[in-house]
Design an enzyme around this catalytic site. Structure first.
Site, short mmCIF file in Angstrom:
data_model
loop_
_atom_site.label_atom_id
_atom_site.label_comp_id
_atom_site.label_asym_id
_atom_site.label_seq_id
_atom_site.Cartn_x
_atom_site.Cartn_y
_atom_site.Cartn_z
N HIS A 1 0.85 -1.20 0.00
CA HIS A 1 0.00 0.00 0.00
C HIS A 1 0.88 1.25 0.00
O HIS A 1 1.91 1.29 0.68
CB HIS A 1 -0.94 0.00 1.21
CG HIS A 1 -2.23 -0.74 0.96
ND1 HIS A 1 -2.97 -1.33 1.96
CD2 HIS A 1 -2.92 -0.98 -0.20
CE1 HIS A 1 -4.05 -1.90 1.44
NE2 HIS A 1 -4.03 -1.71 0.13
N ASP B 1 0.84 4.13 1.34
CA ASP B 1 1.24 4.86 2.56
C ASP B 1 2.39 4.15 3.30
O ASP B 1 2.87 4.65 4.32
CB ASP B 1 0.03 5.09 3.50
CG ASP B 1 -0.65 3.82 3.96
OD1 ASP B 1 -0.75 2.86 3.16
OD2 ASP B 1 -1.10 3.76 5.13
N HIS C 1 -4.90 -8.58 6.06
CA HIS C 1 -5.15 -7.23 5.55
C HIS C 1 -5.80 -7.36 4.17
O HIS C 1 -5.92 -8.46 3.63
CB HIS C 1 -3.81 -6.48 5.49
CG HIS C 1 -3.93 -5.02 5.21
ND1 HIS C 1 -4.91 -4.23 5.77
CD2 HIS C 1 -3.17 -4.18 4.44
CE1 HIS C 1 -4.74 -2.98 5.35
NE2 HIS C 1 -3.70 -2.93 4.54
ZN ZN Z 1 -2.53 -1.22 4.10
ZN ZN Z 2 -1.45 1.61 5.99
#
Ligand code: ZN
Ligand code: ZN
Length: 323
Positions: free
Chosen positions: A64, A66, A139
């Protein structure tokens, strides 16, 4: 071992929190290891007491943005600054393809200094002093949590005491150091344990993000000195947590409780709990502390020194925390 939080917001940066990155400084070898590298991590490093030139390893949890958008900029800047030190990067198999594409399309050579190691559950890295292992979290995309373990050290051998007792140096010292009982030619019997301080237990840190509550996080965190666990949502928003495969404050606390860690530090907070929202990040702290009292909130530039195991009770402390 010293932990510095460089980014503690989930998804997007806010005025006071950047996106994910945690640095672990190993003073005995003048090295910094990064865990995740969200966009702007190199700027955060410049504002911290850490030196980018000391970054030797980077461990990435998942793909991801971020958690990885800061990688290319950081690596490129280290190259332009002439840092000769190679960097080993550990992460999902797709990470290498991503960095290869960045290298190709930005005309920025990095692979002569950088080695990317694809990870799978199990041991990721090991040397004489440390080991790093990982396991699969739960996740929305494949994500891994890490456990960083310092190896136990034997206690210090008291040479002065041995000399004072006229014990001949040489192989005898070696046997006493190993804790063995030895018999001297003059008839004396000596116990090695009486010449050594107690062994020093290695410190352990678990880094679990991003994930909804999962057993793998509990296993990674077992008996850790510090568990860094994501807490994107408040307990009240647990429907969002389950939907987006993130944790609530109470999930993070349950992991800490089940794993019997010494300290839980929560991070990766949703920007929704900004001032003005009826729920704020300090409420997440209260929720977690109701389950696991030894919980604290991470904030950007919080530095936390993990005390050696022998003196854990007296010296647990935060040594700095700019706001
Ligand atoms: Zn993530
Ligand atoms: Zn994250």
């Amino acid at each position: 071992m010293e932990i510095t939080f460089l980014g503690t917001s989930s998804g997007v940066p806010t005025r006071s929190r950047n996106v994910s990155s945690v640095a672990i400084r190993l003073p005995q070898r003048a090295e910094v290891w990064l865990f995740d590298c969200g966009e702007g991590t190199q700027h955060q490093l410049l504002r911290s007491d850490l030196k980018s030139s000391q970054i030797r390893r980077i461990f990435v949890t998942h793909m991801h943005g971020d958690h990885i958008f800061g990688l290319m900029g950081l690596i490129a800047s280290c190259g332009l600054a002439g840092n000769a030190q190679p960097i080993d990067i550990y992460g999902p198999p797709a990470l290498k393809d991503y960095l290869k594409a960045c290298e190709k399309y930005s005309y920025t050579r990095i692979f002569h200094r950088v080695k990317v190691h694809p990870i799978a559950p199990g041991m990721v890295y090991e040397d004489d002093e440390f080991s790093v292992s990982c396991d699969r979290l739960t996740h929305a995309v494949p994500a891994h949590g890490y456990r960083i373990a310092e190896k136990d050290r034997p206690g210090r051998f008291n040479v002065e005491k041995a000399k004072a007792l006229n014990i001949p140096s040489g192989p005898l010292y070696g046997q006493l150091k190993q804790g063995k009982t030895v018999k001297l030619e003059d008839g004396r019997t000596l116990r090695g344990t009486e010449f050594c301080s107690p062994p020093e237990m290695g410190r352990k840190v678990a880094y679990c993000t991003d994930t909804v509550f999962c057993d793998a996080a509990v296993n990674l965190a077992q008996d850790a000195d510090v568990l860094i666990h994501e807490s994107t949502f408040a307990h009240q928003d647990s429907n969002l947590a389950f939907e987006r495969k993130h944790s609530t404050s109470t999930m993070a606390a349950q992991v800490a409780l089940l794993a019997q860690v010494k300290q839980l530090i929560m991070t990766h907070f949703s920007p929704r709990y900004a001032p003005g929202n009826p729920i704020q990040i300090r409420d997440l702290l209260a929720e977690a502390q109701a389950i696991f009292p030894n919980t604290r909130l991470a904030k950007d530039f919080l530095t936390y020194e993990i005390p050696r195991r022998r003196d854990t009770a007296s010296t647990t402390q935060v040594i700095a925390g700019k706001s």
